[in-house]
Design a protein around this motif. Structure first.
Motif, PDB file in Angstrom:
ATOM      1  N   ARG A   1       0.854  -1.184   0.000  1.00  0.00           N
ATOM      2  CA  ARG A   1       0.000   0.000   0.000  1.00  0.00           C
ATOM      3  C   ARG A   1       0.890   1.234   0.000  1.00  0.00           C
ATOM      4  O   ARG A   1       1.798   1.360   0.815  1.00  0.00           O
ATOM      5  CB  ARG A   1      -0.906  -0.002   1.223  1.00  0.00           C
ATOM      6  CG  ARG A   1      -1.861   1.162   1.254  1.00  0.00           C
ATOM      7  CD  ARG A   1      -2.913   0.985   2.311  1.00  0.00           C
ATOM      8  NE  ARG A   1      -2.341   0.827   3.628  1.00  0.00           N
ATOM      9  CZ  ARG A   1      -2.657   1.582   4.667  1.00  0.00           C
ATOM     10  NH1 ARG A   1      -3.561   2.520   4.572  1.00  0.00           N
ATOM     11  NH2 ARG A   1      -2.097   1.384   5.830  1.00  0.00           N
ATOM     12  N   ASP A   2       0.624   2.135  -0.938  1.00  0.00           N
ATOM     13  CA  ASP A   2       1.343   3.395  -1.011  1.00  0.00           C
ATOM     14  C   ASP A   2       0.648   4.373  -0.068  1.00  0.00           C
ATOM     15  O   ASP A   2      -0.440   4.873  -0.366  1.00  0.00           O
ATOM     16  CB  ASP A   2       1.339   3.919  -2.445  1.00  0.00           C
ATOM     17  CG  ASP A   2       2.197   5.159  -2.622  1.00  0.00           C
ATOM     18  OD1 ASP A   2       2.418   5.892  -1.634  1.00  0.00           O
ATOM     19  OD2 ASP A   2       2.626   5.402  -3.761  1.00  0.00           O
ATOM     20  N   GLU A   3       1.260   4.624   1.064  1.00  0.00           N
ATOM     21  CA  GLU A   3       0.669   5.475   2.094  1.00  0.00           C
ATOM     22  C   GLU A   3       0.383   6.888   1.587  1.00  0.00           C
ATOM     23  O   GLU A   3      -0.537   7.551   2.065  1.00  0.00           O
ATOM     24  CB  GLU A   3       1.593   5.553   3.308  1.00  0.00           C
ATOM     25  CG  GLU A   3       1.838   4.228   3.997  1.00  0.00           C
ATOM     26  CD  GLU A   3       0.647   3.745   4.803  1.00  0.00           C
ATOM     27  OE1 GLU A   3      -0.215   4.552   5.172  1.00  0.00           O
ATOM     28  OE2 GLU A   3       0.586   2.530   5.074  1.00  0.00           O
ATOM     29  N   LYS A   4       1.154   7.351   0.607  1.00  0.00           N
ATOM     30  CA  LYS A   4       0.973   8.701   0.084  1.00  0.00           C
ATOM     31  C   LYS A   4      -0.269   8.810  -0.802  1.00  0.00           C
ATOM     32  O   LYS A   4      -0.856   9.869  -0.920  1.00  0.00           O
ATOM     33  CB  LYS A   4       2.203   9.134  -0.704  1.00  0.00           C
ATOM     34  CG  LYS A   4       3.433   9.287   0.163  1.00  0.00           C
ATOM     35  CD  LYS A   4       4.634   9.647  -0.669  1.00  0.00           C
ATOM     36  CE  LYS A   4       5.884   9.687   0.217  1.00  0.00           C
ATOM     37  NZ  LYS A   4       7.094   9.890  -0.568  1.00  0.00           N
ATOM     38  N   LYS A   5      -0.659   7.707  -1.440  1.00  0.00           N
ATOM     39  CA  LYS A   5      -1.799   7.721  -2.360  1.00  0.00           C
ATOM     40  C   LYS A   5      -3.085   7.162  -1.757  1.00  0.00           C
ATOM     41  O   LYS A   5      -4.172   7.532  -2.155  1.00  0.00           O
ATOM     42  CB  LYS A   5      -1.468   6.936  -3.631  1.00  0.00           C
ATOM     43  CG  LYS A   5      -0.376   7.557  -4.462  1.00  0.00           C
ATOM     44  CD  LYS A   5      -0.111   6.727  -5.694  1.00  0.00           C
ATOM     45  CE  LYS A   5       1.010   7.305  -6.531  1.00  0.00           C
ATOM     46  NZ  LYS A   5       1.319   6.458  -7.689  1.00  0.00           N
ATOM     47  N   CYS A   6      -2.960   6.249  -0.807  1.00  0.00           N
ATOM     48  CA  CYS A   6      -4.139   5.588  -0.237  1.00  0.00           C
ATOM     49  C   CYS A   6      -4.935   6.559   0.631  1.00  0.00           C
ATOM     50  O   CYS A   6      -4.392   7.236   1.497  1.00  0.00           O
ATOM     51  CB  CYS A   6      -3.712   4.386   0.601  1.00  0.00           C
ATOM     52  SG  CYS A   6      -5.099   3.514   1.368  1.00  0.00           S
TER      53      CYS A   6
END
Length: 102
Positions: free
Chosen positions: A79-84
């Protein structure tokens, strides 16, 4: 070869027997893990495809020719924390219900 794919169906193909053609034309076995396909609407399906590598490749090319987008699901989820933004879409397609949002 056995792999799991996420298939995204355009509404134009939602009423066609696409998966049965994979067996008849390409000798590819399938196991539907999850599906949400309704007439005249876009749909998704998580499917396990099994067969000789060349035949699975041909079957995926066939799906692509019909406008079905096939994305291979890898064994690990990142999971991309910046996009999620916690929309929950991933929980809706998880075939075993292992993903959830509190």
């Amino acid at each position: 070869m056995t792999r799991i794919y996420l298939l995204r169906y355009p509404k134009e193909t939602s009423n066609q027997p696409i998966i049965s053609h994979l067996v008849l034309r390409y000798e590819v076995e399938f196991n539907i893990l999850k599906a949400d396909i309704r007439p005249q609407r876009d749909g998704i399906m998580v499917v396990e495809l099994k067969g000789q590598k060349e035949k699975v490749t041909d079957a995926l090319d066939y799906l692509k020719s019909l406008g079905v987008k096939a994305e291979r699901l890898a064994g690990k989820v990142h999971r991309d924390e910046k996009k999620c933004f916690q929309c929950g879409a991933c929980t809706g397609i998880c075939p075993v219900g292992a993903l959830y949002i509190q």
